[in-house]
Enzyme design. Structure first.
Site: not given
Length: 395
Positions: A331, A184, A156, A206, A73
């Protein structure tokens, strides 16, 4: 009671890899500030620079072009700006053209004014409409500045892979800049910033089994750079100030090393598991709609709609049966809303869809149990005839 829980939400976050955990813990014990010139500081700096090389290798880029951030982000907000420079010369970007299926971190437009963000439609197959992109860029007012285009490599929610090489050719023909969200795709597709033809890639720790709190903006070169989002002490060559989160970055680097190992073999095994699950889903519920099943997809993702079953109801039912999955993107602070991706593809988004996403440690036994839970949820939906599942009655 259900058996051991099954984690099928890898697109939201991947389980922490043992290699990343070990690297993270080793960096926790390193006391120096990476900006310090003494031995302790140089030791931590060396750990970060190794991580930078590993992330660069993941992206087929040069280490000097990797800018570490707190996550994808932040990287998106950093690069999506009208203010660039070419060396020491200011470079103005006029408008941002964003595909309709982008992650919210990109769809928000970063630092562009809202009126300067334009949406690029996608086809009913969930693939960016390159004809529409060509039309939009042909009409772009170059007096306002160069155009910037943002198109993700793999969606995603659906997992659908976008034709980035074709998009890049269109953007280059119109003198624009291309930003590709590869969050992704990293660790699931081979990545090469040069082969893709993009100017910038965005990746996240992550999503590939590294610690949360680390990401990177990867540039094709060092000449053209966005204005800094975070100013201060001049870390990351002045691109991103603030003392580096060394443990997270070192863990990120370790995960990046694992991500490029045996990629083809690992991906084929995951695809076989996903495909088997979808076959069993179709056998137990022939009316299930698997979005993007006939389009190129990353190997681990299945995004489906069960007619008559609302996404949030299905998510709860699966969860109570011990299967963790998502209702689209995860998210947005746990909210389950209408999918903008389904809307862009021309589907009615009110019912929504569920996303199963798996990874390298997913087993055949877990696939079989998930298929059994799916059949139970689908059967309960049909037996009630109401489109609702009473999750407490699932046994």
């Amino acid at each position: 009671m259900p058996g051991p829980r099954i984690y099928m939400d890898w697109n939201a976050t991947a389980p922490l890899l043992p290699e990343a955990r070990e690297a993270f813990l080793s960096a926790l014990d390193a006391v120096g500030n990476p900006s310090s010139v003494h031995g302790e500081g140089r030791a931590v700096r060396g750990m970060i620079e190794r991580a930078r090389r590993d992330v660069a290798a993941l992206c087929g880029a040069q280490a000097a072009s990797v800018i570490f951030t707190s996550g994808a982000t932040e990287a998106a907000n950093m690069v999506l700006t009208p203010d660039f420079r070419m060396g020491r010369t200011p470079l103005k970007l006029g408008k941002l053209y964003v595909s309709a299926i982008e992650h919210p971190a990109v769809r928000e437009g970063g630092r562009f004014a809202r009126e300067d963000v334009c949406e690029v439609p996608v086809t009913s197959s969930g693939v960016v409409d390159c004809v529409a992109l060509e039309t939009l860029l042909s009409a772009h007012d170059r007096q306002s500045g160069l155009p910037m285009v943002a198109v993700m490599l793999a969606n995603n929610e659906t997992g659908i892979v976008q034709p980035i090489a074709e998009v890049a050719a269109i953007v280059r023909a119109h003198g624009g800049l291309l930003v590709v969200d590869a969050v992704q795709a990293a660790g699931r597709l081979p990545l090469s910033i040069e082969s893709l033809g993009t100017d910038f890639l965005i990746v996240s720790s992550h999503k590939i089994g590294g610690p949360k709190g680390a990401g990177a903006l990867v540039a094709r070169g060092e000449v053209m750079v966005p204005a800094p989002l975070i100013r201060g002490g001049g870390q990351e060559k002045g691109h991103r100030s603030g003392t580096e989160n060394a443990p997270a970055l070192v863990g990120f680097g370790a995960a990046a090393r694992v991500a490029v190992e045996n990629l083809e073999v690992r991906t084929a095994a995951i695809a076989a598991l996903r495909d088997r699950l979808e076959v069993e889903m179709l056998e137990s519920a022939p009316d299930v709609v698997i979005h993007g099943r006939d389009a190129p997809r990353i190997a681990n993702t299945s995004f489906f709609t069960l007619p008559g079953l609302k996404a949030e109801t299905g998510q709860i039912a699966f969860d109570l049966e011990g299967v963790a999955l998502s209702a689209g993107s995860a998210c947005s602070s746990g909210k389950v809303g209408q999918s903008h991706v389904l809307t862009a593809m021309g589907y009615d988004p009110r019912q929504g869809a569920l996303r199963l996403s798996i990874g390298a440690s997913t087993t055949q036994a877990e696939i079989e149990r998930c298929a059994a839970v799916f059949a139970k949820v689908a059967s309960r939906r049909r037996s009630t005839g109401t489109g609702r599942v009473n999750a407490e009655c699932l046994e």
